[in-house]
Design a protein around this motif. Structure first.
Motif, PDB file in Angstrom:
ATOM      1  N   THR A 133      41.963  63.260 -43.693  1.00 10.90           N
ATOM      2  CA  THR A 133      42.631  62.526 -44.762  1.00 10.90           C
ATOM      3  C   THR A 133      41.710  61.655 -45.603  1.00 10.90           C
ATOM      4  N   ARG A 134      40.508  61.377 -45.118  1.00 13.53           N
ATOM      5  CA  ARG A 134      39.651  60.403 -45.814  1.00 13.53           C
ATOM      6  C   ARG A 134      38.195  60.745 -45.599  1.00 13.53           C
ATOM      7  N   LEU A 135      37.382  60.590 -46.639  1.00 17.10           N
ATOM      8  CA  LEU A 135      35.934  60.754 -46.552  1.00 17.10           C
ATOM      9  C   LEU A 135      35.314  59.598 -47.320  1.00 17.10           C
ATOM     10  N   GLU A 136      34.472  58.808 -46.648  1.00 13.51           N
ATOM     11  CA  GLU A 136      33.914  57.618 -47.292  1.00 13.51           C
ATOM     12  C   GLU A 136      32.591  57.231 -46.662  1.00 13.51           C
ATOM     13  N   PHE A 137      31.601  56.941 -47.512  1.00 13.89           N
ATOM     14  CA  PHE A 137      30.337  56.366 -47.061  1.00 13.89           C
ATOM     15  C   PHE A 137      30.489  54.855 -46.928  1.00 13.89           C
ATOM     16  N   SER A 138      29.799  54.282 -45.960  1.00 14.26           N
ATOM     17  CA  SER A 138      29.698  52.820 -45.917  1.00 14.26           C
ATOM     18  C   SER A 138      28.766  52.369 -47.039  1.00 14.26           C
ATOM     19  N   ASN A 139      28.927  51.119 -47.473  1.00 13.71           N
ATOM     20  CA  ASN A 139      28.145  50.619 -48.606  1.00 13.71           C
ATOM     21  C   ASN A 139      26.654  50.508 -48.308  1.00 13.71           C
ATOM     22  N   ASP A 140      26.279  50.466 -47.033  1.00 13.89           N
ATOM     23  CA  ASP A 140      24.855  50.465 -46.710  1.00 13.89           C
ATOM     24  C   ASP A 140      24.303  51.880 -46.593  1.00 13.89           C
ATOM     25  N   GLY A 141      25.168  52.882 -46.768  1.00  9.72           N
ATOM     26  CA  GLY A 141      24.742  54.274 -46.760  1.00  9.72           C
ATOM     27  C   GLY A 141      24.431  54.847 -45.401  1.00  9.72           C
ATOM     28  N   LYS A 142      24.647  54.076 -44.334  1.00 13.71           N
ATOM     29  CA  LYS A 142      24.245  54.529 -43.009  1.00 13.71           C
ATOM     30  C   LYS A 142      25.307  55.372 -42.301  1.00 13.71           C
ATOM     31  N   ASN A 143      26.553  55.128 -42.611  1.00 18.05           N
ATOM     32  CA  ASN A 143      27.643  55.789 -41.897  1.00 18.05           C
ATOM     33  C   ASN A 143      28.550  56.554 -42.847  1.00 18.05           C
ATOM     34  N   LEU A 144      29.229  57.525 -42.284  1.00 18.68           N
ATOM     35  CA  LEU A 144      30.191  58.322 -43.027  1.00 18.68           C
ATOM     36  C   LEU A 144      31.471  58.400 -42.203  1.00 18.68           C
ATOM     37  N   LEU A 145      32.584  58.059 -42.830  1.00 17.14           N
ATOM     38  CA  LEU A 145      33.874  58.053 -42.156  1.00 17.14           C
ATOM     39  C   LEU A 145      34.653  59.311 -42.505  1.00 17.14           C
ATOM     40  N   VAL A 146      35.102  60.021 -41.484  1.00 17.37           N
ATOM     41  CA  VAL A 146      36.025  61.141 -41.670  1.00 17.37           C
ATOM     42  C   VAL A 146      37.344  60.724 -41.014  1.00 17.37           C
ATOM     43  N   GLY A 147      38.297  60.343 -41.832  1.00 12.35           N
ATOM     44  CA  GLY A 147      39.577  59.889 -41.318  1.00 12.35           C
ATOM     45  C   GLY A 147      40.495  61.057 -41.028  1.00 12.35           C
ATOM     46  N   THR A 148      41.322  60.922 -39.992  1.00 12.23           N
ATOM     47  CA  THR A 148      42.287  61.971 -39.676  1.00 12.23           C
ATOM     48  C   THR A 148      43.694  61.389 -39.638  1.00 12.23           C
ATOM     49  N   ASP A 149      44.656  62.261 -39.671  1.00 20.99           N
ATOM     50  CA  ASP A 149      46.048  61.854 -39.822  1.00 20.99           C
ATOM     51  C   ASP A 149      46.651  61.272 -38.551  1.00 20.99           C
ATOM     52  N   PHE A 150      46.194  61.698 -37.412  1.00 19.97           N
ATOM     53  CA  PHE A 150      46.955  61.407 -36.198  1.00 19.97           C
ATOM     54  C   PHE A 150      46.139  60.765 -35.082  1.00 19.97           C
ATOM     55  N   HIS A 151      45.074  61.411 -34.649  1.00 22.04           N
ATOM     56  CA  HIS A 151      44.394  61.011 -33.412  1.00 22.04           C
ATOM     57  C   HIS A 151      43.488  59.801 -33.576  1.00 22.04           C
ATOM     58  N   GLY A 152      42.786  59.724 -34.681  1.00 26.89           N
ATOM     59  CA  GLY A 152      41.805  58.673 -34.887  1.00 26.89           C
ATOM     60  C   GLY A 152      40.851  59.076 -35.992  1.00 26.89           C
ATOM     61  N   HIS A 153      39.641  58.475 -36.003  1.00 29.45           N
ATOM     62  CA  HIS A 153      38.707  58.713 -37.095  1.00 29.45           C
ATOM     63  C   HIS A 153      37.298  58.949 -36.541  1.00 29.45           C
ATOM     64  N   PHE A 154      36.568  59.851 -37.209  1.00 31.92           N
ATOM     65  CA  PHE A 154      35.188  60.136 -36.825  1.00 31.92           C
ATOM     66  C   PHE A 154      34.248  59.208 -37.589  1.00 31.92           C
ATOM     67  N   LEU A 155      33.348  58.556 -36.865  1.00 34.80           N
ATOM     68  CA  LEU A 155      32.291  57.756 -37.466  1.00 34.80           C
ATOM     69  C   LEU A 155      30.988  58.524 -37.303  1.00 34.80           C
ATOM     70  N   LEU A 156      30.432  58.991 -38.418  1.00 32.66           N
ATOM     71  CA  LEU A 156      29.235  59.824 -38.383  1.00 32.66           C
ATOM     72  C   LEU A 156      28.009  59.052 -38.851  1.00 32.66           C
ATOM     73  N   ASP A 157      26.861  59.388 -38.288  1.00 32.97           N
ATOM     74  CA  ASP A 157      25.590  58.963 -38.852  1.00 32.97           C
ATOM     75  C   ASP A 157      25.407  59.738 -40.162  1.00 32.97           C
ATOM     76  N   ALA A 158      25.277  59.023 -41.276  1.00 29.63           N
ATOM     77  CA  ALA A 158      25.261  59.677 -42.587  1.00 29.63           C
ATOM     78  C   ALA A 158      24.002  60.499 -42.825  1.00 29.63           C
ATOM     79  N   PHE A 159      22.971  60.302 -42.023  1.00 26.24           N
ATOM     80  CA  PHE A 159      21.734  61.053 -42.198  1.00 26.24           C
ATOM     81  C   PHE A 159      21.668  62.253 -41.254  1.00 26.24           C
ATOM     82  N   GLU A 160      22.054  62.038 -40.013  1.00 24.73           N
ATOM     83  CA  GLU A 160      21.929  63.093 -39.011  1.00 24.73           C
ATOM     84  C   GLU A 160      23.220  63.890 -38.810  1.00 24.73           C
ATOM     85  N   GLY A 161      24.348  63.294 -39.152  1.00 26.74           N
ATOM     86  CA  GLY A 161      25.623  63.974 -38.949  1.00 26.74           C
ATOM     87  C   GLY A 161      26.159  63.869 -37.539  1.00 26.74           C
ATOM     88  N   THR A 162      25.458  63.156 -36.677  1.00 26.82           N
ATOM     89  CA  THR A 162      25.937  62.987 -35.304  1.00 26.82           C
ATOM     90  C   THR A 162      27.164  62.073 -35.296  1.00 26.82           C
TER      91      THR A 162
END
Length: 370
Positions: free
Chosen positions: A232-261
């Motif tokens: 449901t959501r895709l957003e970079f943090s303002n420091d550019g370090k993290n990437l948020l992948v939001g989902t509808d039900f279970h929770g949200h993925f917090l990714l390293d914006a450089f490595e994708g981990t």
């Protein structure tokens, strides 16, 4: 104004002063609802707010709704200042350009064009035509007049505010969400059906992505029942370090914006917020996801699904051994939080479902909602 002004949920009280200098970490636990704006009294019960966005300076909030209106709020005054009807074309994903009196929005009726609205004279400056199905994401470059739209026609279009014609186009599988990084040099595109996030050099977006993050194994682990959908959501943090992948039900993925981990999976939601973001297939109201970063990039604030609270996750906390990160605090609320945005300049949050709620750090005064 054609559709009337929203009514405050309680007798008007002075807007608490906006705080600009306090660190988010000092006040994040103290946010309380301070003012609520209900739909017009003559509105149908089915009316929902479908998007929220602040202007660059944090002085104004724009909201779209499934009642085909665009509402504008003055943050410092704490009041609604304008309601612009869009009965013919509908309105969704209303976004400020870098001019606080101009708003882009997607259409929900007639066609699938994007429209640039002048809030001063309530007239359209320009239409942007090219999508053949509903627009699912609209994001404005932080560095200029470019913007990117995604649609159900499996295309991503790159635009410039000065031209009605697309500057370029990508054909991808279900590219329903897009986000610029803070430098405006990278564009991320989330493809639900392939469980992947693609990163492009925005100056060379017609080339292959320079990085692809595969979330399939993480979906199998954390969201197996909704794999390939419900992002449901895709957003970079303002420091550019993290990437948020939001989902509808279970929770949200917090990714390293450089490595994708996957740095953590943010848990704590109790079901769905009841929105169809970014694609509607069941008749649910549209939305834009129910989580976002704080301006300092440290916190993720999100709705709690069926429950009437907001959740706050501290991304600097280490996740548990199983990779999940639980909320550091819960902010009490009386209604569902289906959409929310954090003001980019002031310590203020806006949330919405049927009504729009302003949140401020508690300063010892009584909330106007209680």
């Amino acid at each position: 104004m054609a559709d009337g002004q929203p009514q405050p949920a309680a007798p008007p009280q002075p807007q608490q002063p906006l705080l600009q200098c306090q660190k988010v970490s000092d006040i994040i636990r103290s946010y309380r609802p301070t003012k609520a704006f209900r739909p017009p009294k003559d509105a149908a019960n089915s009316n929902y707010v479908t998007s929220l966005d602040f202007d660059d300076q944090g002085d104004y909030l724009v909201a779209s709704g499934d009642d085909d209106t665009i509402q504008v709020f003055d943050i410092k005054e704490g009041k609604s200042t304008k309601s612009v009807p869009s009965k013919k074309y509908g309105a969704h994903l209303a976004r400020f350009t870098h001019h606080s009196r101009q708003v882009l929005h997607a259409s929900t009726k007639v066609d699938d064009s994007l429209r640039l609205l002048d809030l001063h004279n309530e007239g359209y400056i320009r239409y942007f035509s090219g999508h053949d199905d509903k627009v699912t994401s609209l994001t404005v470059s932080p560095g200029g007049d470019s913007f990117v739209s995604c649609a159900k026609d499996n295309t991503v279009a790159v635009w410039d505010l000065g031209s009605r014609n697309a500057q370029g186009r990508l054909k991808l599988a279900t590219p329903y969400l897009a986000a610029f990084d803070p430098s405006a040099s990278v564009i991320a595109i989330a493809s639900q059906s392939t469980s992947s996030v693609l990163l492009y050099d925005f100056r060379n977006y017609d080339k292959s992505p320079f990085s692809t993050f595969d979330l399939a194994p993480h979906e199998e682990r954390f969201t197996p029942s909704t794999r390939g959908r419900a992002w449901t959501r895709l957003e970079f943090s303002n420091d550019g370090k993290n990437l948020l992948v939001g989902t509808d039900f279970h929770g949200h993925f917090l990714l390293d914006a450089f490595e994708g981990t996957v740095r953590a999976f943010l848990v704590g939601k109790a079901g769905s917020p009841g929105r169809a973001a970014p694609v509607s297939t069941t008749g649910k109201p549209l939305g834009q996801g129910d989580a976002c970063f704080s301006p300092d990039g440290r916190y993720v604030i999100g709705g709690s699904g069926d429950h009437s609270d907001m959740l706050v996750w501290d991304t600097q906390q280490a996740p548990e051994a199983n990779g999940v990160l639980k909320p550091m605090t819960t902010l009490s609320h009386r209604g569902r939080t289906a959409i929310l945005e954090y003001n980019p300049r002031y310590n203020m949050i806006a949330s919405a479902d049927k009504e729009i709620v302003f949140w401020l750090p508690e300063d010892g005064s009584r909330s106007s909602e209680k």
